[in-house]
Write a protein that holds these residues in place. Structure first.
Motif, PDB file in Angstrom:
ATOM      1  N   THR A  94     -15.250  58.708 -43.916  1.00 17.54           N
ATOM      2  CA  THR A  94     -16.282  58.440 -44.854  1.00 17.54           C
ATOM      3  C   THR A  94     -17.520  58.884 -44.229  1.00 17.54           C
ATOM      4  OG1 THR A  94     -16.548  56.337 -43.656  1.00 17.54           O
ATOM      5  CG2 THR A  94     -15.319  56.181 -45.697  1.00 17.54           C
TER       6      THR A  94
ATOM      7  N   ALA B 293     -18.659  61.945 -47.263  1.00 17.04           N
ATOM      8  CA  ALA B 293     -19.444  60.935 -48.189  1.00 17.04           C
ATOM      9  C   ALA B 293     -20.146  61.535 -49.236  1.00 17.04           C
ATOM     10  CB  ALA B 293     -20.365  59.966 -47.336  1.00 17.04           C
TER      11      ALA B 293
ATOM     12  N   SER C 219     -19.126  64.359 -50.663  1.00 16.91           N
ATOM     13  CA  SER C 219     -18.227  64.683 -52.269  1.00 16.91           C
ATOM     14  C   SER C 219     -17.069  63.890 -52.222  1.00 16.91           C
ATOM     15  CB  SER C 219     -17.699  65.921 -51.401  1.00 16.91           C
ATOM     16  OG  SER C 219     -18.451  67.337 -51.279  1.00 16.91           O
ATOM     17  N   GLY C 220     -17.438  62.591 -52.294  1.00 16.14           N
ATOM     18  CA  GLY C 220     -16.347  61.492 -52.853  1.00 16.14           C
ATOM     19  C   GLY C 220     -15.508  60.672 -51.510  1.00 16.14           C
TER      20      GLY C 220
ATOM     21  N   HIS D 186     -16.156  56.935 -52.384  1.00 10.87           N
ATOM     22  CA  HIS D 186     -15.382  56.739 -53.406  1.00 10.87           C
ATOM     23  C   HIS D 186     -13.946  56.756 -53.369  1.00 10.87           C
ATOM     24  CE1 HIS D 186     -19.365  58.045 -54.778  1.00 10.87           C
ATOM     25  NE2 HIS D 186     -19.106  57.888 -56.019  1.00 10.87           N
ATOM     26  N   ALA D 187     -13.418  57.635 -52.467  1.00 10.92           N
ATOM     27  CA  ALA D 187     -11.782  57.502 -52.329  1.00 10.92           C
ATOM     28  C   ALA D 187     -11.431  56.414 -51.529  1.00 10.92           C
ATOM     29  CB  ALA D 187     -11.527  58.681 -51.321  1.00 10.92           C
TER      30      ALA D 187
ATOM     31  N   GLU E  17     -12.961  53.379 -51.489  1.00  8.34           N
ATOM     32  CA  GLU E  17     -13.090  52.314 -52.260  1.00  8.34           C
ATOM     33  C   GLU E  17     -11.926  52.262 -53.402  1.00  8.34           C
ATOM     34  OE1 GLU E  17     -16.941  52.666 -54.279  1.00  8.34           O
ATOM     35  OE2 GLU E  17     -18.039  52.019 -52.651  1.00  8.34           O
ATOM     36  N   TYR E  18     -11.643  53.294 -53.876  1.00  9.26           N
ATOM     37  CA  TYR E  18     -10.664  53.367 -54.852  1.00  9.26           C
ATOM     38  C   TYR E  18      -9.133  52.804 -54.087  1.00  9.26           C
ATOM     39  CZ  TYR E  18      -7.122  55.550 -57.958  1.00  9.26           C
ATOM     40  OH  TYR E  18      -6.121  55.384 -58.912  1.00  9.26           O
TER      41      TYR E  18
ATOM     42  N   GLU F 195     -10.907  53.266 -41.523  1.00  8.70           N
ATOM     43  CA  GLU F 195     -11.972  54.046 -41.844  1.00  8.70           C
ATOM     44  C   GLU F 195     -12.007  55.136 -40.717  1.00  8.70           C
ATOM     45  OE1 GLU F 195     -15.819  52.390 -41.726  1.00  8.70           O
ATOM     46  OE2 GLU F 195     -16.669  53.689 -43.143  1.00  8.70           O
TER      47      GLU F 195
ATOM     48  N   PHE G 148      -8.749  67.080 -50.556  1.00  9.77           N
ATOM     49  CA  PHE G 148      -9.318  66.886 -51.911  1.00  9.77           C
ATOM     50  C   PHE G 148      -8.639  65.610 -52.863  1.00  9.77           C
ATOM     51  CE2 PHE G 148      -8.902  71.683 -51.085  1.00  9.77           C
ATOM     52  CZ  PHE G 148     -10.215  71.733 -50.827  1.00  9.77           C
ATOM     53  N   MET G 149      -8.678  64.741 -52.080  1.00 13.22           N
ATOM     54  CA  MET G 149      -8.129  63.624 -52.468  1.00 13.22           C
ATOM     55  C   MET G 149      -8.737  62.706 -53.917  1.00 13.22           C
ATOM     56  SD  MET G 149      -5.425  63.650 -51.082  1.00 13.22           S
ATOM     57  CE  MET G 149      -4.371  62.196 -51.345  1.00 13.22           C
ATOM     58  N   THR G 150      -8.622  63.013 -54.934  1.00 14.05           N
ATOM     59  CA  THR G 150      -9.268  62.516 -56.130  1.00 14.05           C
ATOM     60  C   THR G 150      -8.339  61.383 -56.376  1.00 14.05           C
ATOM     61  OG1 THR G 150      -7.983  64.113 -57.309  1.00 14.05           O
ATOM     62  CG2 THR G 150     -10.165  64.730 -56.852  1.00 14.05           C
ATOM     63  N   PRO G 151      -8.714  60.623 -57.246  1.00 16.98           N
ATOM     64  CA  PRO G 151      -7.950  59.345 -57.629  1.00 16.98           C
ATOM     65  C   PRO G 151      -6.326  59.731 -57.960  1.00 16.98           C
ATOM     66  CG  PRO G 151      -9.976  58.894 -58.553  1.00 16.98           C
ATOM     67  CD  PRO G 151     -10.001  60.257 -57.827  1.00 16.98           C
TER      68      PRO G 151
ATOM     69  N   GLU H 106      -4.818  62.382 -57.142  1.00 21.00           N
ATOM     70  CA  GLU H 106      -4.008  62.760 -55.865  1.00 21.00           C
ATOM     71  C   GLU H 106      -3.677  61.474 -55.090  1.00 21.00           C
ATOM     72  OE1 GLU H 106      -3.143  65.817 -54.833  1.00 21.00           O
ATOM     73  OE2 GLU H 106      -3.504  66.709 -56.646  1.00 21.00           O
TER      74      GLU H 106
ATOM     75  N   LYS I 133      -0.684  59.758 -56.519  1.00 23.82           N
ATOM     76  CA  LYS I 133       0.671  60.664 -56.372  1.00 23.82           C
ATOM     77  C   LYS I 133       1.021  60.487 -54.874  1.00 23.82           C
ATOM     78  CE  LYS I 133       0.043  64.968 -57.903  1.00 23.82           C
ATOM     79  NZ  LYS I 133      -0.203  66.335 -57.686  1.00 23.82           N
TER      80      LYS I 133
END
Lengths: 453, 157
Positions: free
Chosen positions: B83, B88, B90-91, B94-95, B97-98, B120, B143-146, B148, B151
């Motif tokens: 983080t 931070a 670039s997400g 957010h990652a 928190e998700y 963390e 690139f860990m979007t929700p 990813e 998955k």
């Protein structure tokens, strides 16, 4: 000069376009045969077959004006010349403990060009008369540590490492040492302590590693990118390398661009390339938003406001003149949705977390600075806090064994200096100048635009 | 306490260093011990120290200094999310928190079924690939979007 033609074919050719598949198992091109096909190990062969003397090797590196790519910018050739000639046991160490926020160039060199590092280290060992070397690899990149071990096996099998290398009567053994998560080990003497199997706490200097280094023996320690630049210097000659950049700033350099750009990644450009051009290569500002600030050399470098940065060229001297430092070449780009107090709060937490605890001003001061910035960010700032922060930085800087105290203080000083109105607004209004939902949206998940523009 | 396989791996590390410098292998040896035992108890640290002929306290100093040694039990999968500032932007936050919402735990906590521990992380040197996560200290995911993240969690059985 055409920028893309100028890049070092032994270093980043093929992957410096910013944007690559992240799964390592799909990588190609890092094996010995691929590196040799790009001209790899030709420089080593040239030096040994031509019976170039160690002094001539050092002089060629001096001519190139290659400056240490880890952050300090100290001339590499000069560093090599400090090694005592007569000492029977000497070491070469590569610093791949890349953990300065914003910096991710050495990871890609490890990933795509491990043999460039190995060849550079062998040449360095020949120049300073070292019989053994270690590459200290950042704890978090275990998969690339494994890859480096494989590359070492390839180099040993090919006769580039070991006894009587290429029949030239020169012996050199090289090994990889895996770190395990400590930012401070990027500091060279802490790194040496770590290889010795101890806590990574920096040593007093002097003596410098060239006199008392690993296991108390003379040691040359350079950054990964510095070693990886060596084979190219001997391919084109020291003077030609210098000419790629600008006077006193030799060669090409990898810049790691992160933050609010369309195509974060590593870009190899000649020293002296305008920042505006680098920003363009990184795809420009995300969402077409306005540039607010840039940290030009890794999280320890003072932040610069957009207008100052847009006038800079990317080299040690230009960035220093603007009041910051080129450091490791890690360019952190922030747009108008960024709250500068929050950004500084996160960096301050990092230094507090990573202080090794050895010197009181740093151990106590980093925690204190974080506490004060945290309360400003959370609407509990006091009118006297900015003066307090200023005093804290002055009382930390220059009063510690290593540079971590300074590294923690420079962001605080520069953020408050250049964005004082935002800090004052936080303290007076107990909230942020940039609305929280704008901040969140600006730094959300981002699917990047892969490949070349 | 340590298996023959682990001791064999330690021997290979010891061979990298000069004969009088066995202690140089302590970082690797502690990591192997953690791989085998799941975490490093004081007994495990003492066993490593004994094998390398060094005082147990010297090995403990190392184990407690470096971030990736676990001195208390962790879940089967330890997920570490960076983080720090570049991530931070670039997400990265957010990652994190998700993940907290999805797993129902905060940083430094373990899910009730013992499957996941969330940490963390500090800079992993991969800022251009944000959000970045490390699984059990060794496998880096970028690139860990929700999508990813979902998955990945599905693969962690």
């Amino acid at each position: 000069m055409a920028l893309l033609e100028a890049i070092n074919p032994l270093l980043s050719a093929g992957w410096q376009k910013g944007g690559h598949e992240w799964r390592l198992e799909n990588d190609t091109g890092w094996r010995l045969k691929d590196y040799e096909a790009r001209g790899g190990y030709q420089s080593l062969k040239k030096i040994l077959a031509g019976k170039m003397s160690p002094d001539d090797v050092i002089n060629e590196v001096k001519k190139s004006v290659l400056r240490g790519r880890g952050g300090a910018g100290f001339p590499t050739g000069l560093k090599w010349s400090f090694m005592p000639k007569a000492a029977p046991e000497k070491y070469i160490v590569c610093n791949t403990d890349e953990g300065e926020p914003g910096t991710f160039k050495d990871r890609d060199i490890q990933r795509f060009d491990p043999h460039a590092i190995i060849e550079g280290m062998i040449i360095a060992a020949y120049a300073v008369g070292a019989g053994r070397g270690y590459n200290y690899i950042h704890g978090e990149i275990y998969e690339l540590y494994q890859r480096f071990e494989q590359a070492l096996d390839e180099a040993r099998a090919a006769g580039y490492l070991g006894q009587n290398i290429l029949g030239a009567g020169f012996d050199f053994e090289l090994f990889a040492h895996h770190g395990w998560g400590a930012y401070i080990c990027g500091e060279e003497s802490a790194l040496l302590e770590s290889i010795e199997g101890k806590k990574g706490q920096p040593r007093f200097k002097p003596p410098f590693p060239a006199n008392v280094g690993l296991y108390g023996k003379p040691t040359t320690i350079n950054n990964t990118e510095s070693f990886a630049s060596i084979p190219f210097i001997f391919r084109i000659g020291g003077e030609s390398f210098l000419d790629l950049g600008k006077p006193n700033n030799g060669g090409t350099k990898l810049y790691s661009v992160s933050g609010h750009v369309n195509r974060p990644g590593n870009f190899e450009v000649p020293m002296g390339t305008p920042f505006a051009r680098l920003l363009e290569m990184a795809g420009g500002m995300r969402g077409g938003r306005k540039l607010k600030a840039v940290i030009p050399g890794g999280s320890s470098a003072p932040v610069l406001p957009a207008d100052v940065m847009m006038d800079c060229t990317m080299d040690y001297d230009s960035i220093a003149k603007a009041g910051s430092m080129l450091g490791s070449g890690a360019v952190i780009v922030m747009d108008e949705t960024t709250c500068m107090v929050k950004a500084l709060e996160r960096l301050s937490y990092f230094y507090y977390e990573e202080s090794c605890g050895q010197c009181t001003p740093c151990r106590e001061g980093t925690g204190w600075m974080y506490k004060v910035i945290h309360r400003i960010e959370h609407g509990e700032g006091r009118p006297e806090d900015l003066a307090l922060l200023d005093r804290l930085t002055i009382n930390i800087m220059g009063r510690t064994i290593c540079a971590l105290g300074d590294a923690a203080s420079m962001p605080v000083q520069s953020f408050v200096k250049h964005f004082r109105n935002e800090f004052e607004y936080h303290i007076e209004n107990k909230k942020c100048l940039v609305p929280p939902d704008v901040q969140r949206a600006g730094s959300s998940f981002f699917t990047r635009n892969m490949g070349q523009a | 306490m340590l298996s023959e396989a682990t001791l064999g791996k330690i021997d290979r590390e010891v061979a990298k260093y000069p004969a009088a410098q066995k202690q140089s292998a302590v970082m690797a040896a502690l990591a192997f011990a953690q791989d085998e035992l799941g975490w490093l108890s004081k007994d495990a640290i003492a066993a490593v120290a004994g094998y390398l002929d060094m005082p147990a306290i010297a090995a403990y100093e190392v184990a407690s200094f470096y971030n990736m040694y676990d001195l208390a039990p962790v879940g089967k999968y330890k997920l570490t999310v960076c983080t720090n500032l570049p991530c931070a932007l670039s997400g990265g936050v957010h990652a994190a928190e998700y993940l907290k919402n999805k797993l129902g735990i905060d940083f430094n906590e373990t899910t009730a079924d013992g499957r996941f521990t969330l940490k963390e992380g500090e800079c992993m040197g991969a800022c251009g690939d944000a959000p970045v996560m490390l699984v059990n200290n060794k496998r880096m995911h970028c690139f860990m979007t929700p999508d990813e993240i979902d998955k990945l969690l599905g693969e962690c059985k």
